[in-house]
Design an enzyme around this catalytic site. Structure first.
Site, PDB file in Angstrom:
ATOM      1  N   SER A 227      -4.210   1.276   8.630  1.00  0.00           N
ATOM      2  CA  SER A 227      -3.517  -0.021   8.708  1.00  0.00           C
ATOM      3  C   SER A 227      -4.196  -0.954   9.706  1.00  0.00           C
ATOM      4  O   SER A 227      -5.027  -1.775   9.318  1.00  0.00           O
ATOM      5  CB  SER A 227      -2.041   0.188   9.046  1.00  0.00           C
ATOM      6  OG  SER A 227      -1.882   0.776  10.316  1.00  0.00           O
TER       7      SER A 227
ATOM      8  N   GLY B 129     -11.420   0.583   3.964  1.00  0.00           N
ATOM      9  CA  GLY B 129     -10.307   0.933   3.067  1.00  0.00           C
ATOM     10  C   GLY B 129     -10.226   0.026   1.848  1.00  0.00           C
ATOM     11  O   GLY B 129     -10.056   0.478   0.727  1.00  0.00           O
ATOM     12  N   GLY B 130     -10.379  -1.271   2.088  1.00  0.00           N
ATOM     13  CA  GLY B 130     -10.235  -2.222   0.983  1.00  0.00           C
ATOM     14  C   GLY B 130     -11.572  -2.676   0.430  1.00  0.00           C
ATOM     15  O   GLY B 130     -11.628  -3.592  -0.385  1.00  0.00           O
TER      16      GLY B 130
ATOM     17  N   ASP C 154      10.652   2.733   6.675  1.00  0.00           N
ATOM     18  CA  ASP C 154      10.296   1.314   6.756  1.00  0.00           C
ATOM     19  C   ASP C 154      11.416   0.603   7.507  1.00  0.00           C
ATOM     20  O   ASP C 154      12.590   0.910   7.311  1.00  0.00           O
ATOM     21  CB  ASP C 154      10.123   0.716   5.350  1.00  0.00           C
ATOM     22  CG  ASP C 154       9.341  -0.593   5.378  1.00  0.00           C
ATOM     23  OD1 ASP C 154       8.243  -0.636   4.795  1.00  0.00           O
ATOM     24  OD2 ASP C 154       9.832  -1.574   5.989  1.00  0.00           O
TER      25      ASP C 154
ATOM     26  N   ILE D 263       0.833  -1.201   0.000  1.00  0.00           N
ATOM     27  CA  ILE D 263       0.000   0.000   0.000  1.00  0.00           C
ATOM     28  C   ILE D 263       0.871   1.256   0.000  1.00  0.00           C
ATOM     29  O   ILE D 263       0.669   2.167  -0.812  1.00  0.00           O
ATOM     30  CB  ILE D 263      -0.967  -0.026   1.210  1.00  0.00           C
ATOM     31  CG1 ILE D 263      -1.974  -1.168   1.014  1.00  0.00           C
ATOM     32  CG2 ILE D 263      -1.679   1.311   1.385  1.00  0.00           C
ATOM     33  CD1 ILE D 263      -2.887  -1.439   2.183  1.00  0.00           C
TER      34      ILE D 263
ATOM     35  N   GLU E  83     -13.454  -3.312  16.987  1.00  0.00           N
ATOM     36  CA  GLU E  83     -14.417  -2.967  15.940  1.00  0.00           C
ATOM     37  C   GLU E  83     -15.705  -3.753  16.127  1.00  0.00           C
ATOM     38  O   GLU E  83     -15.654  -4.942  16.485  1.00  0.00           O
ATOM     39  CB  GLU E  83     -13.811  -3.247  14.559  1.00  0.00           C
ATOM     40  CG  GLU E  83     -12.595  -2.362  14.294  1.00  0.00           C
ATOM     41  CD  GLU E  83     -11.981  -2.564  12.902  1.00  0.00           C
ATOM     42  OE1 GLU E  83     -12.454  -3.441  12.145  1.00  0.00           O
ATOM     43  OE2 GLU E  83     -11.010  -1.836  12.596  1.00  0.00           O
TER      44      GLU E  83
ATOM     45  N   ASP F   4      -9.535   4.595   9.747  1.00  0.00           N
ATOM     46  CA  ASP F   4     -10.392   3.562   9.142  1.00  0.00           C
ATOM     47  C   ASP F   4     -10.420   2.292   9.989  1.00  0.00           C
ATOM     48  O   ASP F   4     -11.256   1.424   9.764  1.00  0.00           O
ATOM     49  CB  ASP F   4      -9.843   3.230   7.741  1.00  0.00           C
ATOM     50  CG  ASP F   4     -10.753   2.279   6.946  1.00  0.00           C
ATOM     51  OD1 ASP F   4     -11.978   2.515   6.930  1.00  0.00           O
ATOM     52  OD2 ASP F   4     -10.238   1.309   6.366  1.00  0.00           O
TER      53      ASP F   4
ATOM     54  N   HIS G  45     -13.671   0.622   8.640  1.00  0.00           N
ATOM     55  CA  HIS G  45     -12.760  -0.382   8.073  1.00  0.00           C
ATOM     56  C   HIS G  45     -13.167  -0.739   6.627  1.00  0.00           C
ATOM     57  O   HIS G  45     -13.305  -1.911   6.286  1.00  0.00           O
ATOM     58  CB  HIS G  45     -12.729  -1.639   8.938  1.00  0.00           C
ATOM     59  CG  HIS G  45     -11.445  -2.416   8.775  1.00  0.00           C
ATOM     60  ND1 HIS G  45     -10.837  -3.092   9.784  1.00  0.00           N
ATOM     61  CD2 HIS G  45     -10.664  -2.622   7.676  1.00  0.00           C
ATOM     62  CE1 HIS G  45      -9.740  -3.683   9.347  1.00  0.00           C
ATOM     63  NE2 HIS G  45      -9.608  -3.407   8.052  1.00  0.00           N
TER      64      HIS G  45
HETATM   65  N1  LIG Z   1      -8.175  -0.502   5.908  1.00  0.00           N
HETATM   66  C1  LIG Z   1      -8.306  -1.588   5.215  1.00  0.00           C
HETATM   67  O1  LIG Z   1      -9.402  -1.965   4.809  1.00  0.00           O
HETATM   68  C2  LIG Z   1      -7.088  -2.381   4.861  1.00  0.00           C
HETATM   69  C3  LIG Z   1      -7.075  -3.143   3.691  1.00  0.00           C
HETATM   70  C4  LIG Z   1      -5.898  -3.806   3.348  1.00  0.00           C
HETATM   71  C5  LIG Z   1      -4.804  -3.760   4.192  1.00  0.00           C
HETATM   72  N2  LIG Z   1      -4.875  -3.049   5.360  1.00  0.00           N
HETATM   73  C6  LIG Z   1      -3.724  -2.960   6.271  1.00  0.00           C
HETATM   74  O2  LIG Z   1      -2.768  -2.075   5.712  1.00  0.00           O
HETATM   75  C7  LIG Z   1      -1.467  -2.405   6.218  1.00  0.00           C
HETATM   76  C8  LIG Z   1      -0.455  -2.414   5.109  1.00  0.00           C
HETATM   77  O3  LIG Z   1      -0.799  -3.401   4.145  1.00  0.00           O
HETATM   78  P1  LIG Z   1       0.257  -3.821   3.018  1.00  0.00           P
HETATM   79  O4  LIG Z   1      -0.409  -4.800   2.136  1.00  0.00           O
HETATM   80  O5  LIG Z   1       0.888  -2.608   2.429  1.00  0.00           O
HETATM   81  O6  LIG Z   1       1.321  -4.571   3.944  1.00  0.00           O
HETATM   82  P2  LIG Z   1       2.820  -4.959   3.561  1.00  0.00           P
HETATM   83  O7  LIG Z   1       3.155  -6.099   4.424  1.00  0.00           O
HETATM   84  O8  LIG Z   1       2.995  -5.053   2.099  1.00  0.00           O
HETATM   85  O9  LIG Z   1       3.665  -3.673   4.054  1.00  0.00           O
HETATM   86  C9  LIG Z   1       3.899  -3.339   5.387  1.00  0.00           C
HETATM   87  C10 LIG Z   1       5.235  -2.622   5.448  1.00  0.00           C
HETATM   88  O10 LIG Z   1       5.377  -2.085   6.757  1.00  0.00           O
HETATM   89  C11 LIG Z   1       6.745  -2.260   7.145  1.00  0.00           C
HETATM   90  N3  LIG Z   1       6.785  -2.162   8.604  1.00  0.00           N
HETATM   91  C12 LIG Z   1       6.343  -3.071   9.512  1.00  0.00           C
HETATM   92  N4  LIG Z   1       6.491  -2.591  10.750  1.00  0.00           N
HETATM   93  C13 LIG Z   1       7.034  -1.364  10.622  1.00  0.00           C
HETATM   94  C14 LIG Z   1       7.405  -0.366  11.547  1.00  0.00           C
HETATM   95  N5  LIG Z   1       7.240  -0.538  12.858  1.00  0.00           N
HETATM   96  N6  LIG Z   1       7.935   0.786  11.084  1.00  0.00           N
HETATM   97  C15 LIG Z   1       8.102   0.973   9.744  1.00  0.00           C
HETATM   98  N7  LIG Z   1       7.774   0.058   8.820  1.00  0.00           N
HETATM   99  C16 LIG Z   1       7.233  -1.084   9.258  1.00  0.00           C
HETATM  100  C17 LIG Z   1       7.119  -3.594   6.566  1.00  0.00           C
HETATM  101  O11 LIG Z   1       8.511  -3.750   6.466  1.00  0.00           O
HETATM  102  C18 LIG Z   1       6.420  -3.535   5.208  1.00  0.00           C
HETATM  103  O12 LIG Z   1       7.253  -2.965   4.221  1.00  0.00           O
HETATM  104  C19 LIG Z   1      -1.633  -3.742   6.929  1.00  0.00           C
HETATM  105  O13 LIG Z   1      -1.669  -3.522   8.310  1.00  0.00           O
HETATM  106  C20 LIG Z   1      -2.965  -4.252   6.449  1.00  0.00           C
HETATM  107  O14 LIG Z   1      -3.587  -5.073   7.409  1.00  0.00           O
HETATM  108  C21 LIG Z   1      -5.976  -2.349   5.695  1.00  0.00           C
END
Ligand SMILES: NC(=O)c1ccc[n+]([C@@H]2O[C@H](COP(=O)([O-])OP(=O)(O)OC[C@H]3O[C@@H](n4cnc5c(N)ncnc54)[C@H](O)[C@@H]3O)[C@@H](O)[C@H]2O)c1
Length: 405
Positions: A229, A284-285, A171, A152, A259, A254, A282
């Site tokens: 997230s 977002g997706g 990151d 994302i 929840e 979100d 929630h």
């Molecule tokens: N709101 C929604 O409906 C929705 C939908 C999809 C995903 N999400 C959430 O969005 C988030 C991101 O999803 P994604 O697919 O990009 O995940 P991803 O695993 O591709 O990316 C997460 C990134 O965060 C980094 N990271 C982890 N802990 C960290 C920290 N403490 N400091 C800095 N960087 C850190 C990781 O190295 C990774 O690059 C997830 O938590 C997922 O559950 C939410």
């Protein structure tokens, strides 16, 4: 003929994909409880679910025909993944199919918050013509700080730059900076320079409480904050204080630590009623496009697994990317990962005169997966000999029956 049971209204595209590959598909709109699922899985090879169906160890133990489960969603907590692996059942999900939807919501919210749209909208609905530029800004030229540069975060980086924003990110893992984005080496550094801070870290337990009072205080005065997230990564009370003090000029949230379970339930949060704060349940997706994309992705993963044995992106089996099976017979052998299995498999095949054309092995914890291609048909007794090995979990011979058309 292989049979699939798809529950919880998975997208019709998944039915199309499986049916086009010779699978007989039965769909049901709701989830099933444990006993209903045990009954329904008799003679079923592929199960499709979303988040409500619990696939327990008991269900898996009784589902003798089950070969794969498709979780038509992101999370797989509803499935006992270890039991599934030990029963030789592959589990697939859709880890990125809704990420674009999250990114688009974030972009929409960044613009809405910098233009204070929620306040203008509310005033006008209340009959007040609040025509003012006060507190409204363009996003062009502003600095967006992305915490978590994964699926994302990276997409958001690209779209934000296209809107004329400068992007910095932090990151914990080594990440390639896309476009002109700049990688920073600490979160503090990011908080100091960002006009908008957005969190996109994953849900690992160590991220609980990642963002609290101290982090908000390090943000620029008047900055904007987004969390799409996980709810547990930020302290809602700290955000409330930061908004009420005016230090943070707007926020979009979100995801929440707790929840409500279902649509229509009451929602309680200290963030309700705050100025220039967008709260979304929630979603977002949650777009129709994401649903379709999830349906397509997971159905194709299941189709590839039954046709070629490919386990790429399976969440519980060793991952092997395999070519199509044209002109060969493929023996896919799932086993307990102990020393000497490969040698034993090959000795058995040699004893039955099987000529090995190609072979791949992958392991993941307790589970091993060895896939052997041969130019001859496989002796039924050779398969029985493999099945009698102590480490045996499941054996499949491919290709399966040819598609209908
Ligand atoms: N709101 C929604 O409906 C929705 C939908 C999809 C995903 N999400 C959430 O969005 C988030 C991101 O999803 P994604 O697919 O990009 O995940 P991803 O695993 O591709 O990316 C997460 C990134 O965060 C980094 N990271 C982890 N802990 C960290 C920290 N403490 N400091 C800095 N960087 C850190 C990781 O190295 C990774 O690059 C997830 O938590 C997922 O559950 C939410």
């Amino acid at each position: 003929m292989l049979k699939a049971l798809l529950l919880e209204n998975v997208h019709p595209l998944s039915v199309e994909i499986l049916a086009a590959n010779g699978v007989e598909v039965v769909t049901r709109s709701g989830a099933l409880d444990e006993q209903e699922l045990i009954e329904a899985l008799k003679g079923v090879h592929l199960l499709g679910i979303r988040s409500k169906t619990q696939v327990t160890a008991k269900v898996l133990e009784s589902a003798k025909d089950l070969v794969a489960i498709g979780a038509f969603c992101i999370g797989t907590n509803q499935i006992d993944l270890k039991s599934a692996a030990l029963q030789g059942v592959a589990v697939f999900n859709a880890p990125f199919s809704n990420t674009r939807s999250v990114v688009e919501l974030a972009i929409g919210e960044i613009i809405s918050l910098t233009r204070r749209l929620t306040e203008r909208d509310k005033a006008l609905h209340n009959g007040i013509w609040d025509k003012t530029a006060e507190g409204s800004h363009e996003v062009r030229g502003k600095t967006l700080g992305i915490i978590g540069y994964g699926n994302i975060g990276t997409q958001l980086s690209v779209l934000a730059e296209n809107l004329g924003m400068s992007v910095v990110f932090y990151d914990t893992a080594e990440k390639l900076a896309l476009g002109n984005a700049q990688r920073l080496t600490s979160m503090d550094e990011l908080l100091k320079v960002s006009d908008i801070v957005t969190i996109h870290v994953d849900g690992r337990p160590g991220n609980a409480g990642l963002f609290g009072e101290s982090e908000f205080s390090k943000m620029k005065p008047g900055a904007i904050f987004l969390n799409l997230s996980r709810g547990f990564v930020m302290d809602n009370s700290a955000l409330r204080s930061a908004i009420l003090s005016g230090h943070i000029s707007g926020a979009a949230v979100d995801v929440f630590p707790v929840e409500p379970k279902k649509r229509g339930d009451q929602f309680e949060s200290e963030l309700r009623g705050l100025p220039n704060v967008i709260l979304t349940p929630h979603v977002g997706g949650s777009t129709l496009e994401a649903q379709e994309s999830i349906g397509e992705f997971v159905a194709n993963k299941m189709k590839d697994y039954i046709r070629t044995g490919t386990t790429t992106l399976s969440v519980n089996l060793p991952n092997l990317a395999l070519e199509s099976t044209t002109g060969i017979t493929r023996i896919a052998f799932l086993h307990r990962n102990t020393p000497g299995v490969l040698a034993a498999v090959n000795n058995t095949l040699a004893a039955f005169g099987t000529n090995i054309e190609g072979q791949l092995l992958a392991t993941r914890g307790e589970i091993g997966y060895v896939v052997t291609d041969t130019d001859s048909s496989v002796d039924i007794e050779a398969l029985e000999a493999l099945k009698s090995m102590d480490q045996y979990i499941r054996i499949r011979v491919m290709p399966p029956a040819a598609p209908k058309n």
